[in-house]
Enzyme design. Structure first.
Site, mmCIF file in Angstrom:
data_model
loop_
_atom_site.group_PDB
_atom_site.id
_atom_site.type_symbol
_atom_site.label_atom_id
_atom_site.label_comp_id
_atom_site.label_asym_id
_atom_site.label_seq_id
_atom_site.Cartn_x
_atom_site.Cartn_y
_atom_site.Cartn_z
ATOM 1 N N LYS A 1 0.730 -1.157 0.129
ATOM 2 C CA LYS A 1 -0.047 -0.020 0.080
ATOM 3 C C LYS A 1 0.995 1.291 -0.073
ATOM 4 C CE LYS A 1 -4.368 1.076 0.219
ATOM 5 N NZ LYS A 1 -5.705 0.450 -0.498
ATOM 6 N N ASP B 1 -6.990 4.420 -4.850
ATOM 7 C CA ASP B 1 -7.532 4.288 -3.294
ATOM 8 C C ASP B 1 -8.164 5.506 -3.310
ATOM 9 O OD1 ASP B 1 -8.084 2.404 -0.976
ATOM 10 O OD2 ASP B 1 -7.256 4.316 -0.076
HETATM 11 P P1 NDP Z 1 -13.049 7.994 -3.054
HETATM 12 O O1 NDP Z 1 -11.768 8.870 -2.883
HETATM 13 O O2 NDP Z 1 -13.565 7.765 -4.538
HETATM 14 O O3 NDP Z 1 -14.284 8.359 -2.269
HETATM 15 C C1 NDP Z 1 -13.925 8.353 -0.919
HETATM 16 C C2 NDP Z 1 -15.341 8.897 -0.355
HETATM 17 O O4 NDP Z 1 -15.379 8.565 1.088
HETATM 18 C C3 NDP Z 1 -15.676 10.176 -0.402
HETATM 19 O O5 NDP Z 1 -17.079 10.436 -0.643
HETATM 20 C C4 NDP Z 1 -14.957 10.795 0.786
HETATM 21 O O6 NDP Z 1 -15.715 12.110 1.198
HETATM 22 C C5 NDP Z 1 -15.378 9.701 1.770
HETATM 23 N N1 NDP Z 1 -14.151 10.128 2.752
HETATM 24 C C6 NDP Z 1 -12.926 9.858 2.688
HETATM 25 N N2 NDP Z 1 -12.396 10.067 3.725
HETATM 26 C C7 NDP Z 1 -13.151 10.478 4.755
HETATM 27 C C8 NDP Z 1 -13.294 10.564 6.237
HETATM 28 N N3 NDP Z 1 -12.124 10.748 6.888
HETATM 29 N N4 NDP Z 1 -14.461 11.052 6.614
HETATM 30 C C9 NDP Z 1 -15.540 10.912 5.828
HETATM 31 N N5 NDP Z 1 -15.565 10.546 4.599
HETATM 32 C C10 NDP Z 1 -14.572 10.393 4.037
HETATM 33 O O7 NDP Z 1 -12.243 6.575 -2.569
HETATM 34 P P2 NDP Z 1 -12.794 5.068 -2.668
HETATM 35 O O8 NDP Z 1 -14.304 4.862 -2.890
HETATM 36 O O9 NDP Z 1 -11.986 4.408 -3.633
HETATM 37 O O10 NDP Z 1 -12.399 4.559 -1.441
HETATM 38 C C11 NDP Z 1 -13.452 4.158 -0.145
HETATM 39 C C12 NDP Z 1 -12.884 3.413 0.653
HETATM 40 O O11 NDP Z 1 -13.012 1.913 0.022
HETATM 41 C C13 NDP Z 1 -11.561 3.395 1.301
HETATM 42 O O12 NDP Z 1 -11.613 2.756 2.555
HETATM 43 C C14 NDP Z 1 -10.803 2.381 0.496
HETATM 44 O O13 NDP Z 1 -9.734 1.990 1.212
HETATM 45 C C15 NDP Z 1 -11.756 1.311 0.202
HETATM 46 N N6 NDP Z 1 -11.294 0.602 -1.054
HETATM 47 C C16 NDP Z 1 -11.390 1.120 -2.150
HETATM 48 C C17 NDP Z 1 -10.931 0.038 -3.269
HETATM 49 C C18 NDP Z 1 -10.971 0.716 -4.545
HETATM 50 O O14 NDP Z 1 -10.980 -0.022 -5.615
HETATM 51 N N7 NDP Z 1 -11.244 2.125 -4.715
HETATM 52 C C19 NDP Z 1 -10.947 -1.198 -3.082
HETATM 53 C C20 NDP Z 1 -10.846 -1.650 -1.649
HETATM 54 C C21 NDP Z 1 -11.437 -0.713 -0.631
HETATM 55 P P3 NDP Z 1 -14.987 13.573 0.614
HETATM 56 O O15 NDP Z 1 -15.132 13.715 -0.910
HETATM 57 O O16 NDP Z 1 -15.625 14.654 1.645
HETATM 58 O O17 NDP Z 1 -13.067 13.300 1.015
#
Ligand code: NDP
Length: 445
Positions: free
Chosen positions: A126, A166
């Site tokens: 990571k 991510d």
């Molecule tokens: P994105 O950046 O596309 O979206 C993240 C979302 O989560 C946004 O809506 C963001 O809001 C919100 N968010 C991020 N940080 C916080 C926080 N501290 N508190 C509240 N809301 C938060 O990321 P992903 O959708 O790719 O990832 C989301 C989760 O899924 C993560 O935990 C990631 O590790 C996990 N994941 C992702 C994978 C992938 O293929 N993308 C694979 C496996 C797991 P805002 O815009 O306000 O920051």
């Protein structure tokens, strides 16, 4: 806490002071695995757990870049190469101001087990940076990505370490980083996944984590003779993972009533249909706006600064970030009749919250199993790149569905306890065995 777990955790904490997310992720795994190790002394003798909590390599580097005003900015970059016993390091890059060594080590540690569960030959890693893409221009994001890759390229490669996206790293960022890698190395290889379709990307990769989490949830529902038809679901986040969970649940006959971002949550009791989801995708992926604007457009409720767990539901999909479901949130979900939680995000439930789900015997799919569809499809992208060919949408989706059902079977195999399946225990042991056996086979490395 069991005495041997306590002793083990004391050593981990002493050696990695202040890394609370890393401690949390290790403890959850060790609690599941210690009884299994006691019954299988070969793992104890080979000190497999002690070796697995020590990254094979940690790289930390300076990322200087020029903003649009011509001012110099300095961020910190990281890559954790955790374990390569079953394949090249594989895992995403996170760009978010909250990124620390502890967060990336927890994610890399989880990734080792998750990748092992996918059935594909991928080790765990990571990386990322404390860079915040929010509010930056495309030009600034490009400058940052180029500087980040100028250093990272020394340590990665299609047979060594293959990063992906991510939080904060989507198609735009992968494009800028791939361009810089290609320029410096003068080679076109599958060094990153999540690439654009016309330059080596795989169909279904953007959808894969969200679709996979929904397929995994569907497998869990099947064990109770249930399906998504007529189910009300709450989803947190509104990024890549959340968006495709909404799409797939809608296709399978369920209704998603919430989304959120770090500012607050929307509640739309009439459900987020295809048309509304198209709006969310434009809002979040193109305009890079806030979810509050959804509530203004569709005249529904918006709760500022709150997660969506207090809204009544049958199924919940935390898909934003770590530790977003507290013990109280978990209790609220259970009290409101929630029967299933499938984690789109990594470690979104606190250990106390997990306890509530397990005690109440609901269907609880931890992230390392439920969201493994993303990295699995990245693995399929690597295979297509190596073969220099691409599979159709249907082929990739079929493979993804098969992989998610295999992961579910593995969790059941190792986690079944009477008529209850402890998916945490199942995922941890199943993920562990493959990596541990490979480490023993390969000697003391
Ligand atoms: P994105 O950046 O596309 O979206 C993240 C979302 O989560 C946004 O809506 C963001 O809001 C919100 N968010 C991020 N940080 C916080 C926080 N501290 N508190 C509240 N809301 C938060 O990321 P992903 O959708 O790719 O990832 C989301 C989760 O899924 C993560 O935990 C990631 O590790 C996990 N994941 C992702 C994978 C992938 O293929 N993308 C694979 C496996 C797991 P805002 O815009 O306000 O920051």
């Amino acid at each position: 806490m069991d005495k041997s777990v306590e002793e083990f955790m004391t050593k981990v904490k002493d050696k990695n002071p202040g890394e609370k997310e890393f401690h949390q992720a290790v403890q959850e795994v060790v609690e599941s695995i210690m009884p299994y190790i006691q019954k299988n002394p070969k793992y104890k003798k080979a000190k497999i757990l002690e070796r697995m909590v020590e990254p094979e390599r940690v790289i930390i580097f300076r990322v200087p870049w020029l903003d649009d005003k011509g001012e110099i900015q300095i961020n910190r970059g990281y890559r954790i190469q955790m374990n390569s016993a079953i394949g090249p390091y594989k895992g995403g890059l996170r760009f978010h101001p909250s990124v620390t060594l502890s967060i990336l080590k927890f994610l890399a540690f989880e990734q080792v087990f998750k990748n092992s569960l996918t059935t594909l030959p991928m080790g765990g890693g990571k990386g990322g940076s404390d860079f915040d893409p929010k509010g930056k221009t495309d030009n600034e994001v490009m400058k940052f990505c180029q500087s980040f890759m100028t250093e990272l390229q020394r340590y990665i490669g299609s047979d060594t370490d293959v990063p992906a996206g991510d939080i904060g790293v989507g198609g735009r960022e992968i494009g800028f980083m791939f361009g810089q890698y290609r320029k410096i190395r003068n080679e076109f290889t599958g060094v990153l996944t999540g690439k654009g379709l016309n330059w080596g990307g795989s169909l279904i990769r953007p959808e894969a984590t969200g679709y996979g989490a929904t397929y995994f949830a569907q497998e869990m529902l099947k064990t109770k003779g249930e399906s998504f038809k007529g189910k009300t679901c709450v989803v947190s986040g509104s990024g890549n993972v959340a968006q495709y969970i909404v799409e797939k649940i809608h296709q399978l006959g369920g209704k998603v009533v919430t989304l959120s971002d770090s500012s607050g949550s929307i509640y739309d009791p009439s459900g987020i249909d295809e048309k509304k989801l198209t709006y969310v995708m434009e809002l979040k992926n193109v305009q890079r706006g806030r979810i509050k604007e959804y509530a203004e457009k569709y005249k529904c409720e918006y709760v500022s600064g709150k997660t969506p767990w207090h809204f009544k539901c049958d199924c919940a999909f935390p898909s934003a970030t770590q530790n977003e479901i507290s013990k109280e949130d978990a209790q609220t979900l259970v009290d409101n009749g929630c029967i299933l939680v499938a984690e789109g995000a990594n470690m979104p439930t606190t250990p106390e919250g997990v306890e509530v789900f397990i005690e109440n015997k609901i269907l609880y799919g931890p992230g390392k199993a439920a969201n493994a569809g993303g990295v699995a499809t990245s693995g399929l992208e690597m295979s297509q790149n190596s073969m220099r060919m691409s599979w159709s949408r249907e082929e990739v989706d079929k493979k993804l569905q098969w992989i998610m059902s295999q992961i579910h079977n593995s969790c059941v195999k190792y986690g079944k306890d009477g008529d209850f399946v402890n998916y945490v225990k199942g995922a941890n042991i199943a993920g562990f065995v493959k990596v541990a056996d490979a480490m023993i086979d390969q000697g003391l490395i």
